[in-house]
Design a protein around this motif. Structure first.
Motif, PDB file in Angstrom:
ATOM      1  N   ILE A 200       0.836  -1.201   0.000  1.00  0.00           N
ATOM      2  CA  ILE A 200       0.000   0.000   0.000  1.00  0.00           C
ATOM      3  C   ILE A 200       0.873   1.254   0.000  1.00  0.00           C
ATOM      4  CG2 ILE A 200      -0.366   0.349   2.490  1.00  0.00           C
ATOM      5  CD1 ILE A 200      -3.300   0.670   1.924  1.00  0.00           C
ATOM      6  N   LEU A 211      -0.827  14.301  -6.380  1.00  0.00           N
ATOM      7  CA  LEU A 211      -1.604  13.518  -5.423  1.00  0.00           C
ATOM      8  C   LEU A 211      -0.676  12.943  -4.354  1.00  0.00           C
ATOM      9  CD1 LEU A 211      -4.562  12.868  -5.165  1.00  0.00           C
ATOM     10  CD2 LEU A 211      -4.231  10.822  -6.543  1.00  0.00           C
ATOM     11  N   GLN A 263     -14.495  -5.767  -3.005  1.00  0.00           N
ATOM     12  CA  GLN A 263     -14.454  -4.866  -4.152  1.00  0.00           C
ATOM     13  C   GLN A 263     -15.789  -4.980  -4.926  1.00  0.00           C
ATOM     14  OE1 GLN A 263     -10.898  -6.021  -6.163  1.00  0.00           O
ATOM     15  NE2 GLN A 263     -10.949  -4.344  -7.649  1.00  0.00           N
ATOM     16  N   ILE A 266     -18.637  -3.397  -3.018  1.00  0.00           N
ATOM     17  CA  ILE A 266     -18.643  -1.936  -3.160  1.00  0.00           C
ATOM     18  C   ILE A 266     -19.203  -1.548  -4.523  1.00  0.00           C
ATOM     19  CG2 ILE A 266     -17.165   0.111  -3.358  1.00  0.00           C
ATOM     20  CD1 ILE A 266     -15.298  -1.212  -1.270  1.00  0.00           C
ATOM     21  N   LEU A 274     -20.892  -5.476   3.463  1.00  0.00           N
ATOM     22  CA  LEU A 274     -19.798  -4.716   4.056  1.00  0.00           C
ATOM     23  C   LEU A 274     -20.007  -4.607   5.571  1.00  0.00           C
ATOM     24  CD1 LEU A 274     -19.534  -1.774   1.471  1.00  0.00           C
ATOM     25  CD2 LEU A 274     -18.114  -3.822   1.589  1.00  0.00           C
ATOM     26  N   PHE A 278     -17.588  -5.866   8.654  1.00  0.00           N
ATOM     27  CA  PHE A 278     -16.988  -4.874   9.536  1.00  0.00           C
ATOM     28  C   PHE A 278     -17.396  -5.112  10.990  1.00  0.00           C
ATOM     29  CE2 PHE A 278     -17.100  -1.569   5.818  1.00  0.00           C
ATOM     30  CZ  PHE A 278     -16.272  -2.394   5.081  1.00  0.00           C
TER      31      PHE A 278
ATOM     32  N   LYS B 184     -10.206  11.816  -3.702  1.00  0.00           N
ATOM     33  CA  LYS B 184      -9.099  10.997  -4.237  1.00  0.00           C
ATOM     34  C   LYS B 184      -7.983  10.839  -3.202  1.00  0.00           C
ATOM     35  CE  LYS B 184      -9.532  11.594  -9.209  1.00  0.00           C
ATOM     36  NZ  LYS B 184      -9.584  12.779 -10.071  1.00  0.00           N
ATOM     37  N   LEU B 192      -8.659   3.207   1.470  1.00  0.00           N
ATOM     38  CA  LEU B 192      -7.993   1.944   1.119  1.00  0.00           C
ATOM     39  C   LEU B 192      -7.369   1.265   2.351  1.00  0.00           C
ATOM     40  CD1 LEU B 192      -7.084  -0.167  -0.969  1.00  0.00           C
ATOM     41  CD2 LEU B 192      -5.035   1.209  -1.353  1.00  0.00           C
ATOM     42  N   LEU B 195     -10.070  -0.466   4.174  1.00  0.00           N
ATOM     43  CA  LEU B 195     -10.608  -1.612   3.444  1.00  0.00           C
ATOM     44  C   LEU B 195      -9.676  -2.813   3.569  1.00  0.00           C
ATOM     45  CD1 LEU B 195     -12.980  -2.424   1.572  1.00  0.00           C
ATOM     46  CD2 LEU B 195     -11.455  -1.991  -0.355  1.00  0.00           C
ATOM     47  N   TRP B 237     -18.212   3.193   8.132  1.00  0.00           N
ATOM     48  CA  TRP B 237     -17.317   2.765   7.062  1.00  0.00           C
ATOM     49  C   TRP B 237     -18.048   2.140   5.892  1.00  0.00           C
ATOM     50  CZ3 TRP B 237     -12.778   4.445   5.792  1.00  0.00           C
ATOM     51  CH2 TRP B 237     -12.082   5.189   6.761  1.00  0.00           C
ATOM     52  N   ARG B 238     -19.139   1.453   6.145  1.00  0.00           N
ATOM     53  CA  ARG B 238     -19.979   0.977   5.037  1.00  0.00           C
ATOM     54  C   ARG B 238     -20.358   2.174   4.159  1.00  0.00           C
ATOM     55  NH1 ARG B 238     -25.940   0.084   6.752  1.00  0.00           N
ATOM     56  NH2 ARG B 238     -25.723   2.360   6.625  1.00  0.00           N
ATOM     57  N   PHE B 241     -17.439   3.663   1.979  1.00  0.00           N
ATOM     58  CA  PHE B 241     -17.108   2.898   0.769  1.00  0.00           C
ATOM     59  C   PHE B 241     -18.189   3.046  -0.296  1.00  0.00           C
ATOM     60  CE2 PHE B 241     -14.603   0.452   4.002  1.00  0.00           C
ATOM     61  CZ  PHE B 241     -13.385   0.945   3.576  1.00  0.00           C
ATOM     62  N   LEU B 242     -19.449   3.019   0.123  1.00  0.00           N
ATOM     63  CA  LEU B 242     -20.532   3.137  -0.860  1.00  0.00           C
ATOM     64  C   LEU B 242     -20.574   4.538  -1.471  1.00  0.00           C
ATOM     65  CD1 LEU B 242     -23.390   1.131   0.920  1.00  0.00           C
ATOM     66  CD2 LEU B 242     -21.786   0.351  -0.832  1.00  0.00           C
ATOM     67  N   ARG B 245     -17.277   5.330  -3.940  1.00  0.00           N
ATOM     68  CA  ARG B 245     -17.088   4.108  -4.708  1.00  0.00           C
ATOM     69  C   ARG B 245     -16.048   4.225  -5.807  1.00  0.00           C
ATOM     70  NH1 ARG B 245     -22.407   1.251  -6.700  1.00  0.00           N
ATOM     71  NH2 ARG B 245     -22.787   3.305  -7.607  1.00  0.00           N
ATOM     72  N   VAL B 248     -12.433   4.791  -4.568  1.00  0.00           N
ATOM     73  CA  VAL B 248     -11.948   3.620  -3.831  1.00  0.00           C
ATOM     74  C   VAL B 248     -11.652   2.463  -4.789  1.00  0.00           C
ATOM     75  CG1 VAL B 248     -12.610   1.814  -2.188  1.00  0.00           C
ATOM     76  CG2 VAL B 248     -13.006   4.215  -1.615  1.00  0.00           C
ATOM     77  N   LEU B 249     -12.560   2.208  -5.725  1.00  0.00           N
ATOM     78  CA  LEU B 249     -12.346   1.087  -6.654  1.00  0.00           C
ATOM     79  C   LEU B 249     -11.115   1.327  -7.533  1.00  0.00           C
ATOM     80  CD1 LEU B 249     -15.991   0.118  -7.711  1.00  0.00           C
ATOM     81  CD2 LEU B 249     -14.462  -1.086  -6.125  1.00  0.00           C
ATOM     82  N   ILE B 251      -8.418   2.958  -6.684  1.00  0.00           N
ATOM     83  CA  ILE B 251      -7.183   2.778  -5.914  1.00  0.00           C
ATOM     84  C   ILE B 251      -7.021   1.309  -5.489  1.00  0.00           C
ATOM     85  CG2 ILE B 251      -7.933   3.317  -3.533  1.00  0.00           C
ATOM     86  CD1 ILE B 251      -5.085   5.146  -5.212  1.00  0.00           C
ATOM     87  N   VAL B 252      -8.123   0.599  -5.268  1.00  0.00           N
ATOM     88  CA  VAL B 252      -8.040  -0.843  -4.984  1.00  0.00           C
ATOM     89  C   VAL B 252      -7.435  -1.561  -6.189  1.00  0.00           C
ATOM     90  CG1 VAL B 252      -9.361  -2.967  -4.624  1.00  0.00           C
ATOM     91  CG2 VAL B 252      -9.950  -0.922  -3.334  1.00  0.00           C
TER      92      VAL B 252
END
Lengths: 294, 294
Positions: A200, A211, A263, A266, A274, A278, B184, B192, B195, B237-238, B241-242, B245, B248-249, B251-252
């Motif tokens: 990470i 960034l 993933q 989400i 989720l 958690f 971002k 991240l 997660l 946290w749910r 992430f939602l 989205r 997060v997706l 960067i995942v």
């Protein structure tokens, strides 16, 4: 320990763990003679400056000669050569131990060299910080942490007890298990978390420059914790991953499957999945606090 | 702040952040009247017991009525309904702010309801612990942390300054950026990492029972740190992430690619690649320590 436990202890490798062991021995068993061995003159100079050993030697064979207990505390990649070099110098009845984070590889690399009259007691004091080198050690590092011993079936019980008693006297909780089991447990509790933290932080360094500088500037608690873990000694960790390859790859595979499922949750807005996870992970934290490891 | 900054502040949601804000206001601006709003009677009873608000109300509209500053501090999924309910009760010249961890979604959910005479100043004090609820708050939570304000272009500058000055008085470093950029940066530094921590602790809970109990028992530093992060509030946290989205997706996806590359390096024994990355990540830690966020 108030009594003098070992007459002479040779520490082959004197980084964070080795130097913490030297300090703990100094404090609790002042009559024990400590010989520190390191490859680099700079490290030995630091040891002399810190006054944590009675003698220093860059040659592991000379350092190990005549010692009652020899503890290998270098990165894992040096073990095989060290084993070969010190073997002829080990005195009858001596104990050969270590502090490596992977145990099957240690047995693979050291055991073939161990003379018949030497007791082999591989060990892993599960303690550490993100710092390395002899300056970073401290005697209290071991307090309230686990120490896992993984003696092969051939090893007699007295030397295992003697090594265990030393770690216990420094505040560790000592347990014995098979090397194979140790490597699986640590792959999950220590090796995977470090791999993830390295990944990470690496992902962050690959961001576009604008960034990236802000990621460093605004690093919130999550990322900050990861960077601490990812500051751990590069050579030591390279060796851990290469030497516990199978257990690490197996657990990385499981982790990746679980991450992919999250993933997907989400992407498809499956909030219940989720939240369910958690809530479960919060309970695990409670178990750990109850097990007094937090 | 020694002067009374806001006459009346309504906190819609009074968990870790809301109650820390209440405590900080109490300490530094004792003449400010604090109205706390929570859905659950149990939470309001705790607030009364703790004495951190002058009045409590389960109805956000009644709590917001007549307030000079309204701060929404609930999980993100409640924002749209709260916006709709409080809008008619907001007084002319009031400031509507919040503390949500995602800013584009907050603007999407709140802005349509904001009356013309109300100033909208979305904000994110980047501070927290793994604990939740009004009992877990403390006034010093904000000290030396960043607070990111993301006012839409339409918002006048005075209310932004007023909100910023409040957070600064609690020890925060206040910056302004676009909601898109905020989302971002936080996806990388906070979302991240959380997660990943949730995932890894989840992976551990799925292990065979014998291994699982030992993972808890021997949890070494790496895993222990992750369990702390993965003990954070599940609903909050749910919603993060939602509601973030896409960032997060994205960067995942980058993270997964980087992990796959490391996995491959381990499988093929490419120690130089591992060591090179681990050396780079150590340098990032130094940058963060220099940026004083460690």
């Amino acid at each position: 320990m108030s009594e003098k436990m070992f007459g002479r202890v040779a520490l082959i490798g004197i980084g964070l763990i080795g130097s913490s062991l030297a300090r703990a021995l100094r404090r609790d068993s002042p009559e024990t003679e400590i010989i520190a061995c390191a490859r680099r003159g700079e490290t030995l100079a630091a040891v002399q400056r810190l006054g944590i050993a009675d003698a220093t030697n860059h040659d592991p064979a000379q350092a190990a000669a005549g010692a009652d207990l020899v503890v290998v505390a270098t990165p894992l990649s040096a073990y095989a050569e060290i084993g070969e070099r010190i073997a002829p110098m080990l005195k009858d009845g001596a104990i050969l131990s270590d502090v490596g984070s992977v145990k099957q590889a240690v047995i693979r690399d050291l055991q073939p060299h161990v003379p018949r009259e030497v007791h082999f007691v591989p060990g892993h004091p599960v303690a550490g910080t993100e710092h390395s080198g002899p300056e970073s050690g401290f005697a209290e590092l071991f307090r309230d942490r686990w120490c896992i011993l993984t003696p092969p079936p051939e090893t007699a019980s007295e030397p295992v007890t003697a090594v265990g008693r030393m770690w216990e006297s420094f505040g560790m909780h000592v347990v014995t298990m098979s090397a194979d089991h140790h490597d699986k447990v640590l792959a999950m509790t220590s090796h995977l978390p470090h791999l993830i933290a390295y990944t990470i932080v690496g992902t962050a360094t690959n961001l576009e420059e604008s960034l990236k500088s802000e990621v460093i500037e605004f690093s919130a608690s999550g990322f900050r914790d990861f960077t601490r873990i990812a500051a751990s000694d590069p050579v030591m960790w390279r060796d851990i991953f290469l030497n516990n390859r199978e257990a690490v790859l197996e657990i990385v595979q499981r982790f990746t499957e679980d991450l992919t499922a999250l993933q997907r949750a989400i992407r498809w807005g499956e909030g219940d999945k989720l939240q369910e996870l958690f809530t479960r992970t919060r309970a695990i934290r409670r178990s750990i606090i109850e097990a007094k490891q937090a």
